[in-house]
Design an enzyme around this catalytic site. Structure first.
Site: not given
Ligand code: 13P
Ligand code: ZN
Length: 270
Positions: A116, A139, A141, A169, A210
């Site tokens: 990413e 980023h 999940h 809040e 995602h």
């Molecule tokens: P990477 O291991 O390439 O960072 O990918 C993980 C991920 O969450 C892709 O969206």
């Molecule tokens: Zn991801």
């Protein structure tokens, strides 16, 4: 040269990744973090003239030409970053034409930067236009935000209203709201461009089915945004399918924001 493993930014990246892992947001290699660095910050730890390797980019990152950053490697487990930063992280400089990045340290097993990286670099260059102090793109999940995108309409206004209504809040922490993107293939320049476009307006971007992106001046700031949005989504999921007897009205939300000196995005309120 000082030992780079003692550099505050390396230690803080490791600690943050470990915290995120413990929250269950970064199983296996999921998630990625990048952090812009000043030359001053790194030159006591490494020789900036010594390029180990060059990685081409699919995007034009020329506004970041010459800028230094640290980022997680692709396929690297978040739980391992703290104990082996040199294998799991890399430090690089964006090339003068903005079409590649030059590795100066790390990724010691020969791996590459996160898949990413385009989203991170386009995210940084977009965000710097709004906030010249922004340093972090993160980023992950998170379980409940991800779950929420399975059962909630992806309409941005409705999604934000639901999040704000869950915890008193939330509106104080993200009065600007969250941007919502439909499902897209990850790791592509297309999702990177769509994310950067949303980052003009928002500091948190939801990737449907995602995860999310968060930005900030510090790792704590980006982490705090993620935690707060994820808590709101958790309350949404805990109460989903139940009758919600009590709820925060639009007047309540306005009153809380006012009390804490925040101006919520008016388009999301009635
Ligand atoms: P990477 O291991 O390439 O960072 O990918 C993980 C991920 O969450 C892709 O969206
Ligand atoms: Zn991801």
């Amino acid at each position: 040269m000082k030992n780079i493993l003692t550099a505050p930014f390396i230690r803080e990246l490791g600690e943050t990744a470990a915290n995120m892992y413990r929250q269950g947001w970064d199983e296996r290699n999921s998630g990625n973090i990048s952090l812009l660095l000043d030359e001053e910050e790194i030159k006591e730890y490494l020789d900036t003239e010594k390029v180990i390797k060059t990685f081409p980019l699919g995007i034009d990152a020329s506004p970041l030409a010459g800028r230094y950053f640290a980022a997680t490697g692709t396929g690297k487990y978040f739980k391992n970053i703290e104990k082996d930063p040199e294998k799991n992280l890399g430090i690089a400089r964006v090339s003068p034409d903005g079409r590649s990045v030059m590795l100066l340290w790390g990724l010691s097993d020969g791996g590459g930067f996160t898949s990413e990286l385009s989203a991170h670099l386009l995210g940084h260059l977009t965000r710097l236009k709004t906030d010249p102090e922004n340093r972090i793109v993160m980023h992950c999940h998170p379980q409940n935000l991800l779950a929420m995108t399975h059962i909630h309409a992806l309409d941005e206004r409705e999604f934000n209203r639901s999040l704000w209504q869950m915890c008193t809040e939330s509106i104080i922490i993200f009065p600007d709201g969250v941007g919502v993107l439909p499902w897209m293939v990850c790791g592509t320049d297309e999702i990177a461009e769509a994310t950067a476009e949303k980052l003009r307006e928002y500091r948190i971007i939801i990737w449907a089915l995602h995860g999310l992106y968060a930005v900030g001046r510090t790792l704590d700031e980006a982490l705090g945004l993620t935690e707060t949005a994820e808590k709101a989504a958790m309350i949404y999921m805990l109460t989903a399918g139940h009758e919600r007897v009590n709820r925060l009205s639009d007047d309540d939300l306005r009153a809380v924001a006012k009390q804490y000196g925040q101006t919520p995005k008016e388009a999301f309120l009635n």
